[in-house]
Design an enzyme around this catalytic site. Structure first.
Site, PDB file in Angstrom:
ATOM      1  N   ILE A  10       0.850  -1.187   0.000  1.00 14.44           N
ATOM      2  CA  ILE A  10       0.000   0.000   0.000  1.00 14.44           C
ATOM      3  C   ILE A  10       0.883   1.233   0.000  1.00 14.44           C
ATOM      4  CG2 ILE A  10      -1.917   1.192   1.135  1.00 14.44           C
ATOM      5  CD1 ILE A  10      -2.406  -1.416   2.710  1.00 14.44           C
ATOM      6  N   LYS A  42       6.391   9.043   9.893  1.00 17.66           N
ATOM      7  CA  LYS A  42       4.949   9.277   9.986  1.00 17.66           C
ATOM      8  C   LYS A  42       4.147   7.990   9.870  1.00 17.66           C
ATOM      9  CE  LYS A  42       5.204  14.002   8.147  1.00 17.66           C
ATOM     10  NZ  LYS A  42       4.695  14.938   7.113  1.00 17.66           N
ATOM     11  N   ASP A  57       8.891   6.938  -2.178  1.00 18.01           N
ATOM     12  CA  ASP A  57       8.454   8.221  -2.709  1.00 18.01           C
ATOM     13  C   ASP A  57       8.008   7.951  -4.136  1.00 18.01           C
ATOM     14  OD1 ASP A  57       8.114  10.727  -3.795  1.00 18.01           O
ATOM     15  OD2 ASP A  57      10.027  11.533  -3.099  1.00 18.01           O
ATOM     16  N   ASN A  85      -2.573   4.325  -3.152  1.00 19.93           N
ATOM     17  CA  ASN A  85      -3.288   5.212  -2.245  1.00 19.93           C
ATOM     18  C   ASN A  85      -2.617   6.574  -2.093  1.00 19.93           C
ATOM     19  OD1 ASN A  85      -5.265   5.657   0.157  1.00 19.93           O
ATOM     20  ND2 ASN A  85      -3.231   6.008   1.049  1.00 19.93           N
ATOM     21  N   TYR A 153      -8.205  18.732  -8.249  1.00 23.73           N
ATOM     22  CA  TYR A 153      -8.232  17.425  -7.585  1.00 23.73           C
ATOM     23  C   TYR A 153      -9.229  16.497  -8.276  1.00 23.73           C
ATOM     24  CZ  TYR A 153      -9.330  13.870  -4.107  1.00 23.73           C
ATOM     25  OH  TYR A 153      -9.568  12.671  -3.472  1.00 23.73           O
ATOM     26  N   LYS A 157      -8.452  12.866 -10.164  1.00 23.87           N
ATOM     27  CA  LYS A 157      -9.085  11.595  -9.809  1.00 23.87           C
ATOM     28  C   LYS A 157      -9.866  11.018 -10.995  1.00 23.87           C
ATOM     29  CE  LYS A 157      -7.541  10.973  -5.713  1.00 23.87           C
ATOM     30  NZ  LYS A 157      -6.616   9.832  -5.468  1.00 23.87           N
ATOM     31  N   VAL A 186     -14.655  10.309   4.064  1.00 24.54           N
ATOM     32  CA  VAL A 186     -14.131   9.492   5.154  1.00 24.54           C
ATOM     33  C   VAL A 186     -13.375  10.417   6.096  1.00 24.54           C
ATOM     34  CG1 VAL A 186     -12.609   7.579   5.781  1.00 24.54           C
ATOM     35  CG2 VAL A 186     -13.943   7.459   3.671  1.00 24.54           C
TER      36      VAL A 186
END
Length: 297
Positions: A10, A42, A57, A85, A153, A157, A186
């Site tokens: 992922i 992170k 990356d 993702n 954006y 997508k 979400v």
């Protein structure tokens, strides 16, 4: 004798995001999970769960090559599933967009899907016919009105969704199944990770309704959005099927967005206008313009 675990990689698994939630759910569902992120500091949530992590990356050719070598080493050269993702948001009226920044977003949200997929295809082919390519898009790829002031954006997508459809056809002969994961609202830290700080420029044409316009720009998260863990559990259940659906719809508001595909264009504008604050902004603009017109007379 138990069957070997399927392995999933992922991208974009930073804490507080959907990638991290997916990783935890895949892990719970007994997949072997390889999580990745540009900055591994992170990824504390997945690391704490004992999930393997690697640096990736998606905009760096050398980083991608290193990740392929590492995954090959860990799995013996087989990868059952990759979930694209990694990505970012972008909030700004199209009339105020900095095109250079928009191109940067397309590099991340669109073109990295191609480069990363190309790099990992040999590993996916080794897992065929039990191989999945999952491209995480958005409900806004089908109905841009779901996210007004996010035209760049939304377009990225939509482009990613087009890639998913093309990969679906092109990779099918090799036993690789491609899934378009269309997510609605979400509850994550997605809004905090936008490429552009969503502040309306001083000279914007929307400045006449600045307060109302800012509400629209800030409203990337729908009230009562789906819980990330619950969303991820549903998605993992969908992807764990023997033959997952080509399109998987999960998250708040995906049902009306899906229905919008069967309705006349603009049929849900009123509904989404109330949810996003767009209707209040339009009302304010009309009031200001009417007042200016009356003064001119």
């Amino acid at each position: 004798m138990s069957s070997p675990k399927r392995t999933v990689l992922i991208t974009g698994c930073s804490d507080g995001g959907m990638g991290s939630a997916l990783a935890l759910s895949f892990h719970k569902a007994n997949w072997r999970v390889l999580t990745s992120a540009r900055n591994l500091t992170k990824t504390t949530a997945v690391s704490a769960a004992g999930i393997e992590t690697l640096q990736l990356d998606t905009l760096s050719a050398s980083s991608i090559a290193s990740a392929v070598s590492r995954v090959t080493e860990l799995t013996g050269g087989t990868l059952n599933c990759i979930v694209h993702n990694a990505g970012a948001g972008f909030t700004m009226p199209l009339s105020d967009v900095d095109v250079a920044q928009a191109k940067e977003l397309f590099d991340l949200n669109v073109f990295s899907i191609i480069t990363v997929t190309q790099a990992f295809l040999p590993l996916l082919r080794n897992a065929a016919p039990d191989a999945l390519l999952v491209i995480h898009t958005s409900g806004s790829s089908q109905t841009a009105g779901m996210l007004p002031f996010a035209g760049v954006y939304n377009a990225s997508k939509a482009a990613a969704a087009a890639l998913a459809e093309t990969f679906r056809i092109e990779l099918a002969p090799f036993g690789i199944r491609t899934v378009n994961l269309l997510t609605g609202a979400v509850s994550t830290n997605f809004g905090a990770n936008r490429v552009v700080n969503p502040t309306l420029p001083a000279d914007s044409m929307y400045a006449i309704a600045r307060e109302e316009a800012q509400v629209v720009m800030d409203n990337t998260c729908v009230p009562d959005a789906s819980d990330a863990a619950q969303w991820a559990e549903q998605v993992v259940a969908d992807l764990s099927r023997r033959k997952p659906a080509y399109w998987i719809w999960r998250g708040k508001l995906v049902t009306p967005v899906w229905l919008a595909g069967f309705l006349p264009v603009g049929a849900l504008d009123f509904v989404m206008g109330g949810i996003t604050g767009l209707s209040a902004m339009e009302k304010r603009i009309r009031e200001v313009l009417r007042g200016e017109k009356d003064k001119a007379v």
